[in-house]
Design an enzyme around this catalytic site. Structure first.
Site, PDB file in Angstrom:
ATOM      1  N   SER A  37       1.016  -1.067   0.006  1.00  0.00           N
ATOM      2  CA  SER A  37       0.034  -0.039   0.074  1.00  0.00           C
ATOM      3  C   SER A  37       0.736   1.216  -0.021  1.00  0.00           C
ATOM      4  CB  SER A  37      -0.844  -0.150   1.307  1.00  0.00           C
ATOM      5  OG  SER A  37      -0.365   0.103   2.479  1.00  0.00           O
ATOM      6  N   HIS A  38       2.218   1.254   0.112  1.00  0.00           N
ATOM      7  CA  HIS A  38       3.059   2.182   0.080  1.00  0.00           C
ATOM      8  C   HIS A  38       4.103   2.063  -0.824  1.00  0.00           C
ATOM      9  CE1 HIS A  38       1.000   3.114   3.700  1.00  0.00           C
ATOM     10  NE2 HIS A  38       1.247   4.144   3.918  1.00  0.00           N
ATOM     11  N   HIS A  59       1.342  15.257   1.917  1.00  0.00           N
ATOM     12  CA  HIS A  59       1.987  13.925   2.432  1.00  0.00           C
ATOM     13  C   HIS A  59       1.288  12.742   1.973  1.00  0.00           C
ATOM     14  CE1 HIS A  59       4.160  11.583   5.263  1.00  0.00           C
ATOM     15  NE2 HIS A  59       4.822  12.825   6.091  1.00  0.00           N
ATOM     16  N   LEU A  70       5.597   6.749   7.224  1.00  0.00           N
ATOM     17  CA  LEU A  70       6.609   7.542   7.991  1.00  0.00           C
ATOM     18  C   LEU A  70       7.961   6.783   8.478  1.00  0.00           C
ATOM     19  CD1 LEU A  70       4.393   9.406  10.607  1.00  0.00           C
ATOM     20  CD2 LEU A  70       5.589  10.406   8.703  1.00  0.00           C
ATOM     21  N   GLU A  82      -4.786   0.406   2.142  1.00  0.00           N
ATOM     22  CA  GLU A  82      -4.978  -0.898   2.174  1.00  0.00           C
ATOM     23  C   GLU A  82      -6.559  -1.345   1.908  1.00  0.00           C
ATOM     24  OE1 GLU A  82      -3.303  -3.637   2.677  1.00  0.00           O
ATOM     25  OE2 GLU A  82      -1.463  -2.812   3.614  1.00  0.00           O
ATOM     26  N   GLN A 127       9.945  -6.437  11.892  1.00  0.00           N
ATOM     27  CA  GLN A 127      11.014  -7.528  11.458  1.00  0.00           C
ATOM     28  C   GLN A 127      10.506  -8.228   9.881  1.00  0.00           C
ATOM     29  OE1 GLN A 127      11.097 -10.525  14.669  1.00  0.00           O
ATOM     30  NE2 GLN A 127      11.321 -12.394  13.192  1.00  0.00           N
TER      31      GLN A 127
END
Length: 339
Positions: free
Chosen positions: A49-50, A122, A126, A190, A310
């Site tokens: 999604s990013h 934006h 982040l 999402e 992770q």
């Protein structure tokens, strides 16, 4: 989804595609490079999604004239431990990079420093920013409002943005401890990816325009998203509105959406970044106490639990070695942006 439904790309090819699309749509070269670094980071770390999906978001915002394509960020020294960066209507990435050296220097000189980024657009996560701060041995915290898409706990109308909070802790000889999560139940991207794929969303992600729970992605996008953890997420979202809005002289999520005036562009407003130098508290003993924190991480992972990010770091290793695979339909949509 089968392998035939995906397109294999190296990370260099992802970067080249991003540069080509952003340049085609008029973004200045320094902004192209800064935004591309963020796009590649998202795709590299398997944050769909990013990743490259966000190029569609960027281009839509560019087409609507919301972004100042050649904005030159202005860095203002406010106080010994404070600085502001006026993004001047550009994407946030270049403004962050412009202010980062002073933020780091002020934190190391004073033990703590804060950077307010104003008048930025934006669209991204982040965590790339907090990782950039932890790379200097500093503890980092960042947050930003967005558009009013999220209803408060007990409400039915949007008030908050997805209002992410990100935190980073430097670790000797290891990836930093990083979390980056929306105070909404899920990132808006999402839900949009579920809509594109024709998939239902889980219960608890959103409500429809009448305030009723829904698993229909389009209905949730037209209605309101929900905070995570009920009133707890609602309170954290309010905090983000305040400290990355009025505190730094910038917009709340409702004000950002009003400025948008129905264009469907990315949020405009501000961002707050904090950096803390452990040596400010601890002096020469900082390394010793940072090392002590490793026992905490070992106690988490030693019982089979995983640390936040992770999976991202594991994905990063795979992608750097083998490249990435992008849904063919999305790749086709991206190629169409070059026509």
């Amino acid at each position: 989804m089968t392998e035939d439904d995906r397109v294999a790309m190296t990370l260099d090819e992802v970067a080249a595609l991003s540069r080509a699309i952003l340049t085609k749509h008029g973004l200045a070269p320094d902004h192209v490079e800064a935004v591309t670094r963020t796009i590649v980071a998202g795709e590299r770390d398997e944050c769909a999604s990013h990743g490259v999906y966000r190029l569609i978001v960027c281009v839509n915002t560019l087409k609507k004239g919301v972004v100042v394509t050649d904005a030159v960020p202005q860095v203002q020294d406010c106080a010994p431990a404070l600085l502001r960066v006026d993004a001047r209507g550009g994407f946030a990435q270049l403004a962050f990079e412009a202010g980062l050296p002073q933020l780091v220097a002020k934190a190391k000189r004073n033990g703590i420093a804060a950077m307010g980024i104003n008048h930025c657009v934006h669209f991204a996560a982040l965590w790339p920013e907090v990782e950039a701060v932890t790379a200097h041995g500093l503890v980092a915290l960042a947050c930003t409002p967005s558009h009013a898409w999220v209803a408060p706990a007990g409400g039915i109308r949007p008030v908050f943005g997805t209002n992410p909070i990100a935190f980073g802790w430097p670790r000797p000889g290891a990836h930093p401890f990083v979390f980056d999560f929306a105070t909404s139940a899920v990132a808006r991207g999402e839900i949009e990816l579920h809509r594109r794929a024709g998939k239902p969303i889980p219960e608890g992600w959103g409500i429809d325009a009448e305030g009723q729970p829904t698993t229909d992605a389009a209905a949730a996008l037209a209605g309101a998203m929900l905070t995570f953890g009920g009133h707890k997420g609602s309170a954290l979202s309010t905090m983000v509105e305040l400290i990355a809005g009025p505190l730094i002289g910038d917009l709340t999520s409702a004000e950002s959406l009003a400025v948008d005036a129905g264009t469907g562009s990315s949020p405009v407003g501000g961002e707050l970044v904090l950096a803390i130098d452990p040596a400010g508290f601890l002096g020469d003993a900082a390394g010793e106490h940072i090392a002590r924190a490793e026992a905490l991480f070992a106690n988490i992972t030693g019982q089979g639990a995983r640390l936040p990010s992770q999976r991202r770091f594991e994905a990063r290793l795979r992608s750097e070695a083998n490249g990435v695979r992008i849904p063919r339909a999305l790749h086709d949509d991206l190629q169409a942006l070059l026509d």
